[in-house]
Design an enzyme around this catalytic site. Structure first.
Site, mmCIF file in Angstrom:
data_model
loop_
_atom_site.group_PDB
_atom_site.id
_atom_site.type_symbol
_atom_site.label_atom_id
_atom_site.label_comp_id
_atom_site.label_asym_id
_atom_site.label_seq_id
_atom_site.Cartn_x
_atom_site.Cartn_y
_atom_site.Cartn_z
ATOM 1 N N THR B 43 -17.249 49.461 -0.137
ATOM 2 C CA THR B 43 -17.436 50.643 0.694
ATOM 3 C C THR B 43 -18.005 51.786 -0.145
ATOM 4 O O THR B 43 -17.408 52.201 -1.123
ATOM 5 C CB THR B 43 -16.096 51.086 1.300
ATOM 6 O OG1 THR B 43 -15.521 49.978 1.950
ATOM 7 C CG2 THR B 43 -16.301 52.198 2.286
ATOM 8 N N GLN B 44 -19.181 52.270 0.244
ATOM 9 C CA GLN B 44 -19.780 53.399 -0.463
ATOM 10 C C GLN B 44 -19.755 54.645 0.400
ATOM 11 O O GLN B 44 -19.990 55.739 -0.072
ATOM 12 C CB GLN B 44 -21.217 53.067 -0.857
ATOM 13 C CG GLN B 44 -21.338 51.866 -1.763
ATOM 14 C CD GLN B 44 -20.677 52.092 -3.115
ATOM 15 O OE1 GLN B 44 -20.583 53.213 -3.583
ATOM 16 N NE2 GLN B 44 -20.216 51.028 -3.738
#
Lengths: 252, 266, 247
Positions: B43-44
């Protein structure tokens, strides 16, 4: 330009750190040490809470102050306390201060390539009964000093301490020399002045002040016992003793 | 290290590596065997998000509020999402940030609570324990550079003691008598602090409910990712109650007089 | 016993010439020597009752429970080796948790029993292990209503309306058959269960015992919980009274 097209590759990465403000400081006397920190925790321009302790009692003769990224700080303190408990179970005594200092170096350096973003100041009484302060950088470099400030207002407080504790830029009266150690009452005054001043000039400092005082075995607690906002944390009076003094700081 | 000599790397060879400069883990054939390792996605950024959560202490316990919107960017994608969740008999949590991460957190909490229930030892996790657990989960995930993208408030009352605390994607934690996440921390928190701080033991349920409703209204006026439908949760000695969705009454009459917004063109 | 000395009873992976696996039969013997365990499936719920034999006065009362919880809505009681019963309960909990993780819904009992019996059966296949020395009475209220099963050491599992295993199973079964189980409420079933356990307990042969009871029903909110203290005491008292009148 982030125009939505794929012509310019974009890289976004998660930053696992933040900075939670606040300041800590410690001063060693001949047979006592004062370790202090404010209690404000902030991120950016927001005050998250007015009371989040940054100074922790480890043993009857050691107190640790942590400053920087609060999540790392809390986790680091938790792990140090755990190691000290294991030491107690193995050796049936508290770890000596200089051993705790070396332990903290080892633990910080173990995270050399993903550091705890925390400045540590360890204060307390050595085995020979002298007051001591150890200061660390985030990856474990450390030294024993007479005094140290760290955190958001380090640049405000440290020069003041250099002047008041180390007597930098002060000329002793003719035929006299500067004292090697200051008495406790003077040190407490300097600590309180440091924090009220830092509160005035630094937005991340304020709300509350916690000053831990560690007294060497046998030293009189005169002027401390029964004082305003003073609480003793140790239960025995025949060994080293730890007190905490709580004061309000401005909340604006 | 494993037990297969072929994976131990070549024996030290002074001609090739005179000062043994190769760190052990970089030696040939000692690389991770996971062929997908390079392709792992983390997850960015959050995708479907919830906005602010508000929470306060009051006389009888704690109260928490959240609207029911889950946004997809600027799109109001899901308008009936519950972002407040009870955990056991004494705790409620509210989450802003990524809603899929929150659903994952809900599922691990459900698993945890079942594990505790089956232990059958007359011991129930309270808000302090739930908060400690969550802070460990969030800190562990940020330390793997794979965060759960939330700011979470945990509140509750157990054995007569009120509890209110925060934890976020970095594992940062703190406690206070008023808490808010997201835009709420900028817009609502000053209002909450001036109404609650120092009056935690006097504020009645009606006053607390009105205060949170007023703050949700202010947020709805100013936060473009918010909704005029919200829920209020309270935890008292009687346990957790999460309200049905409440519709905010709002006034927009003044808008007509604003130049450039209403019917005027000049 | 015919099996002794033949060499066919040394391993669960060896059949006797007439097609029996003696290790499994021995495991059944371990169950038969245990205190009685009954399970009742009634109109709106499940009741478990255990005759927990107390082999020492030094044991803490109400410790070493023979009834265990698997999921919120699933309970089980074991007869035989308690240690084996705990191993089975742990496995059942893992399976239940695993099912929830995959399907995000509470596991139906049929599914859980299927997985559990495969696990138990695997211990009848290898020479390196011994079969479980316990029978498991497992019950739940799931989306299909109340259901009750017994998993035996062989790995076989049968569904029941009323189940009994352990020492007093024969008498208990006869008593269960007399009841109109499908018409009883869970509360009524608690009284019957207590009565049966007291009835089958052999005062002459056995020492002390403790009555352990749990239920799943509307009154417990569909959750597996110990029978409330006051109801437990009331049921126990009635069981004792019934026994005196019976004599």
């Amino acid at each position: 330009m982030p125009d939505g097209s794929f012509s310019h590759p974009q890289q976004r990465s998660f930053n696992p750190y933040t900075e939670n403000g606040g300041t800590i400081l410690a001063i060693a006397g001949a047979d006592f040490t004062v370790i202090a920190g404010d209690t404000r925790q902030s991120e950016g321009y927001s005050i998250q809470t007015r009371y989040a302790p940054k100074v922790f009692r480890l043993t009857d003769r050691a107190v640790l102050a942590v400053n920087g990224f609060a999540a790392d700080g809390n986790m680091f303190v938790k792990k140090v306390k755990q190691r000290l408990e294991w030491y107690r179970h193995a050796h049936a005594k508290d770890m000596p201060l200089r051993a705790i200092a070396r332990l903290i170096q080892t633990m910080l350096y173990a995270q050399r390539f993903f550091p705890y973003y925390v400045y540590n100041i360890l204060g307390g009484i050595e085995e020979d009964g002298t007051g001591a302060v150890y200061s660390f950088d985030p990856v474990g470099s450390y030294e024993r000093e007479a005094c140290r400030a760290a955190g958001a207002a380090q640049s405000l407080v440290q020069p003041f301490l250099d002047n008041q504790i180390y007597f930098k830029n002060q000329q002793a009266a003719p035929g006299q020399s500067h004292p090697l150690h200051l008495p406790l009452s003077d040190v407490l005054s300097i600590v309180i002045d440091s924090f009220t001043s830092a509160t005035e000039r630094h937005i991340e400092v304020g709300d509350g002040l916690e000053m831990y005082v560690v007294l060497a075995k046998g030293r009189s607690a005169q002027g401390l016992e029964g004082g305003r906002g003073v609480q003793e944390l140790t239960t025995r009076t025949d060994g080293d003793r730890v007190f905490v003094i709580r004061r309000e700081l401005k909340k604006d | 290290m494993d037990h297969f000599p072929t994976n131990w790397g070549r024996p030290r060879n002074d001609a090739q590596d005179l000062y043994n400069t190769y760190p052990l883990h970089q030696r040939p054939n000692n690389t991770p065997k996971d062929v997908f390792a390079d392709g792992v996605q983390r997850t960015q950024q959050p995708i479907v998000t919830g906005t602010s959560i508000l929470a306060i202490l009051y006389k009888d316990g704690i109260m928490m509020a959240a609207d029911t919107l889950a946004s997809y960017g600027s799109l109001s994608r899901f308008k009936t999402i519950q972002r407040l969740q009870s955990v056991g008999e004494n705790t409620v949590i509210g989450a802003s940030g990524d809603m899929s991460d929150f659903q994952y957190v809900q599922s691990i909490l459900e698993e945890l609570m079942i594990e505790e229930f089956t232990a059958n030892d007359q011991n129930e996790l309270g808000p302090a324990e739930i908060h400690e657990y969550l802070s460990r989960v969030y800190y562990a995930r940020r330390s793997k550079m794979n965060p759960l993208w939330n700011s979470v408030l945990v509140g509750g009352k157990k054995d007569g003691k009120r509890f209110l605390a925060y934890v976020d994607l970095l594992g940062t934690t703190y406690s206070a008598s008023t808490l808010a996440t997201g835009y709420g921390a900028y817009i609502a928190l000053p209002l909450l602090r001036s109404a609650v701080e120092g009056r935690e033991d006097e504020l009645t349920e009606e006053q607390a409910q009105k205060l949170l409703t007023d703050c949700m209204r202010v947020l709805f006026y100013r936060d473009a990712r918010s909704l005029d439908k919200f829920q209020i949760a309270k935890v008292t000695d009687e346990g957790v109650v999460i309200s049905d969705p409440i519709k905010l009454d709002t006034t927009w009459g003044f808008a007509e007089k604003i130049r450039g917004y209403g019917p005027q063109t000049q | 016993m015919t099996s002794i000395g033949t060499g066919y009873d040394l391993s669960a992976s060896t059949y006797s010439p007439d097609g029996r696996i003696f290790q499994v039969e021995y495991a059944n013997k371990a169950v038969e020597n245990s205190g009685t365990v009954i399970g009742l499936k009634v109109k709106d719920g499940i009741v478990f009752a255990v005759e927990k034999l107390i082999h020492s006065k030094l044991l803490v009362p109400e410790a070493n429970k023979r009834i265990q919880t698997i999921d919120r809505h699933i309970g089980m009681a074991t007869a035989g080796y308690l240690a084996d019963g705990r191993q089975i309960a742990n496995r059942a909990r893992d399976e239940a948790s695993n099912y929830r993780e995959t399907y995000r819904t509470p596991p139906p009992l049929t599914e859980l029993v299927t997985r559990l019996r495969l696990y138990v059966q695997a211990y009848t296949l290898y020479s390196s292990v011994r079969p479980f020395g316990c029978s498991t009475v497992i019950g739940a209220i799931d989306k299909n209503g109340p259901s009750l099963y017994v998993v035996e050491p062989s790995g076989i599992a049968y569904g029941y309306n009323g189940a009994a295993v352990g020492k007093g199973r024969q008498l208990a079964k006869t008593e269960l058959e007399k009841l109109k189980l499908s018409e009883l409420t869970t509360r009524e079933a608690v009284f019957e269960a207590a009565r049966i356990i007291y009835l089958v307990h052999d005062d002459a042969k056995e020492k002390e015992f403790e009555l352990e009871m749990s239920w799943i029903g509307d009154e417990s909110g569909g959750i597996h919980l110990p029978v409330p203290k006051d109801l437990h005491q009331e049921a126990e008292q009635k069981a004792k009274d019934a026994l005196e009148n019976f004599d």
